[in-house]
Design a protein around this motif. Structure first.
Motif: not given
Length: 294
Positions: A85-105
């Motif tokens: 659920v988390i991957e589909k609703s949030m994570l998949r939108w930041i895959y192409k962004l800088d690593h810091i966005y994934g870390l903060l999320l």
């Protein structure tokens, strides 16, 4: 302390206890390595998912009467479902962004999960008993090692080796690796890459929850039990090489043993030796011991 002044039983005891800690490090760092290596996301919520696996095991026993063996299967599945659920609703939108966005999320996800559980259960440890079949200890002559800790090592090694084999030696693993590097080519072969990515994240998180259930009889179950451990596990992943499956397994086990031996030679440094090794490795080999230079 001189090596020759240390009693052999004490040395061997710490080696075995270090191997038990290394088994947890290997399991957790393996999940992190799978997620980073295949999805390119720094999953800081890994410690929270580890804790969630242990808490669900306790909840299953206290409120549903579900024993250890049932929760060893159910808890990772439930946590993996949450991860999907988390991957589909949030994570998949930041895959192409800088690593810091994934870390903060994922840090934010960690704070939410820990905050919710703290409001229900507080921060004091919740006891979880060892399953009957694994109670007792085995006499090695130099120490009495609890049977449950031997089970932890065996279960962790088996899971780590099976994961390594699937990712490195099977067609499914080849699709996973190719799908993260060139998804359009893989989709041309009829593979649903977004679903594959989602399931990969769920699997990596399930490994953390599985380790959490294994840890429940060893540690006090608490909403904060993943906080300190995840910092060490991140150091393990960095030393082994970000995204390296083999590096996560070997480094996790090895550093657990090194940490155990440090408690014999210089106990004051046992809590920092992993980070000291990380600094040395980064200075000499920034990609990690098993990582690939960019």
């Amino acid at each position: 302390m001189n090596l020759f002044e240390i009693p052999l039983p004490a040395l061997l005891s710490q080696l075995l206890l270090g191997l038990v800690n290394g088994a947890f490090y290997a399991m957790l760092s393996l999940g992190l390595a799978v997620i980073f290596g295949l999805l390119n996301v720094i999953n800081f919520a890994h410690g929270a998912f580890f804790m969630l696996g242990a808490v669900l095991a306790w909840i299953g026993l206290e409120y549903a009467g579900l024993g250890y063996w049932s929760m060893l299967l159910l808890a990772p599945l439930v946590v993996a479902g949450l991860a999907v659920v988390i991957e589909k609703s949030m994570l998949r939108w930041i895959y192409k962004l800088d690593h810091i966005y994934g870390l903060l999320l994922t840090l934010g996800i960690t704070l939410v999960i820990e905050g919710l559980l703290r409001s229900f259960y507080g921060v004091s440890g919740l006891p979880y008993s060892t399953p009957d079949v694994l109670q007792g200890a085995t006499d090695f002559g130099f120490m009495q090692l609890p049977n449950y800790r031997m089970w932890v090592v065996a279960a962790s090694l088996g899971t780590c080796l099976a994961t390594w084999y699937v990712i490195e030696k099977t067609r499914l693993g080849a699709y996973l690796r190719a799908g993260t590097e060139n998804p359009k080519v893989v989709e041309a072969f009829g593979v649903n890459v977004p679903t594959m990515v989602t399931l990969t994240y769920g699997f990596g998180v399930a490994l953390a929850a599985f380790a959490g259930v294994l840890a429940a009889p060893v540690m006090q179950v608490s909403p904060l039990m993943g906080q300190n451990l995840i910092i060490i596990v991140f150091a393990v992943v960095v030393i082994g090489g970000m995204g390296s499956i083999k590096g996560a397994i070997l480094t996790g086990l090895g550093l657990g043993v090194v940490e155990g031996l440090t408690k014999v030679f210089y106990p004051e440094a046992s809590s920092t030796v992993v980070f000291a090794i990380m600094v040395i490795v980064l200075l000499l080999r920034p990609a990690g011991l098993f990582g690939k230079e960019q």
